[in-house]
Design an enzyme around this catalytic site. Structure first.
Site, short mmCIF file in Angstrom:
data_model
loop_
_atom_site.label_atom_id
_atom_site.label_comp_id
_atom_site.label_asym_id
_atom_site.label_seq_id
_atom_site.Cartn_x
_atom_site.Cartn_y
_atom_site.Cartn_z
N SER A 108 0.80 -1.22 -0.17
CA SER A 108 -0.06 -0.03 0.01
C SER A 108 0.96 1.40 0.04
O SER A 108 0.63 2.05 -0.73
CB SER A 108 -0.95 0.04 1.28
OG SER A 108 -0.42 -0.03 2.49
N TYR A 109 1.80 1.16 0.65
CA TYR A 109 2.67 2.67 0.83
C TYR A 109 3.68 2.65 -0.40
O TYR A 109 3.47 3.67 -0.89
CB TYR A 109 3.63 2.01 2.11
CG TYR A 109 4.60 3.44 2.29
CD1 TYR A 109 4.14 4.45 3.03
CD2 TYR A 109 5.86 3.43 1.81
CE1 TYR A 109 5.25 5.46 3.34
CE2 TYR A 109 6.90 4.28 1.97
CZ TYR A 109 6.41 5.57 3.00
OH TYR A 109 7.24 6.68 3.07
N SER A 110 3.97 1.52 -0.83
CA SER A 110 4.83 1.74 -2.21
C SER A 110 3.88 2.07 -3.21
O SER A 110 4.21 2.80 -4.26
CB SER A 110 5.56 0.32 -2.57
OG SER A 110 6.30 -0.36 -1.71
N ALA A 111 2.49 1.49 -3.52
CA ALA A 111 1.69 1.87 -4.58
C ALA A 111 1.37 3.23 -4.18
O ALA A 111 1.38 3.92 -5.38
CB ALA A 111 0.66 0.90 -4.76
N LYS A 161 2.98 5.74 -2.92
CA LYS A 161 4.06 6.78 -3.48
C LYS A 161 4.62 6.76 -4.79
O LYS A 161 4.82 7.71 -5.36
CB LYS A 161 5.42 6.46 -2.37
CG LYS A 161 5.34 6.69 -0.98
CD LYS A 161 4.97 7.92 -0.44
CE LYS A 161 5.25 8.19 0.91
NZ LYS A 161 4.79 9.64 1.23
#
Length: 246
Positions: free
Chosen positions: A152-155, A157
């Site tokens: 979720s964080y990678s997507a 960002k």
């Protein structure tokens, strides 16, 4: 030499009560900006510690009505906004995609990516009308590489990077600039939300062998917010200790 690059300007910093956002708020205020902190908690207290008649507003950047109300109140009390820095965010759950609750995944995306969209949209009309402004979004090297167990964080960002590239092109014919910073792991309170093994993994990827500091982030963002950063539109500024070189 003391610089006052932001004298007479109004700067909104989301997530400005702590971490990178707090360091940015302090840096911009020290250079003459009137800073308005938008944060879910602690905004008033953080603003009270800043020079220059700073203001703190309780805002949930993932909620459209909350952002719209904050933009209206900011412009009513401080006038038009010259600088927007979006640093609000959470890490979310550190776990594989398998079994990851969608509500939890979506909340991270709403705060990060949705928050950047909502905050930028809420202040763009004034900037474009005056043909002057700076929008700086805080993304992450995770948005370039993708970190395992942090989908979720990678997507989110990665989405911020794509959004600012698009917005930067839209605004390129104007005097408004939109750019994005992609830090590696920074020694800030957000890091405390990560399990030790995730922190160790991130450190192992940094050639300089150390974490970045919030002051280093603030220094780069201050340049991005200044009139000196004039020939960049939709650009990605890396701050990763050598991890990202592309």
């Amino acid at each position: 030499m003391e610089m006052k690059r932001f004298e007479g300007q109004v700067a909104v910093v989301t997530g400005g009560a702590r971490g990178i956002g707090r360091a940015v708020a302090e840096r911009l205020a020290s250079e003459g900006a009137r800073v308005v902190i938008w944060d879910l908690k602690g905004a008033e207290e953080a603003a009270a510690a800043l020079p220059g008649n700073a203001l703190g507003l309780a805002v949930d950047v993932g909620q459209e009505a909350s952002v719209a109300a904050a933009a209206e109140r900011t412009e009513a009390l401080c006038g038009q906004v010259d600088i927007l820095v979006t640093a609000a965010g959470i890490t979310g759950e550190t776990r594989p995609v398998q079994g990851h609750p969608y509500d939890s995944w979506r909340r991270v995306v709403d705060i990060h990516l949705g928050g950047v969209f909502l905050c930028a949209r809420s202040l763009l009309d004034g900037m474009v009308a005056r043909d002057r402004g700076r929008i700086i979004a805080v993304a992450s090297v995770a948005g370039k590489e993708g970190n395992p167990n942090a989908s979720s964080y990678s997507a989110a960002k990665a989405g911020i990077i794509g959004f600012i590239k698009s917005l930067g092109k839209e605004l390129a014919p104007t005097g408004v600039r939109a750019n994005v910073i992609a830090p590696g792991l920074i020694n800030a309170p957000l890091m405390e939300q990560l399990p030790p093994e995730q922190v160790a993994f991130s450190l192992s990827k940094i050639p300089q062998g150390r974490f970045g500091t919030v002051e280093e982030c603030a220094a780069m963002i201050a340049f991005m917010a200044s009139a000196e950063c004039s020939f960049c539109s939709g650009a990605v500024f890396d701050l990763s200790g050598g991890r990202a070189t592309y």
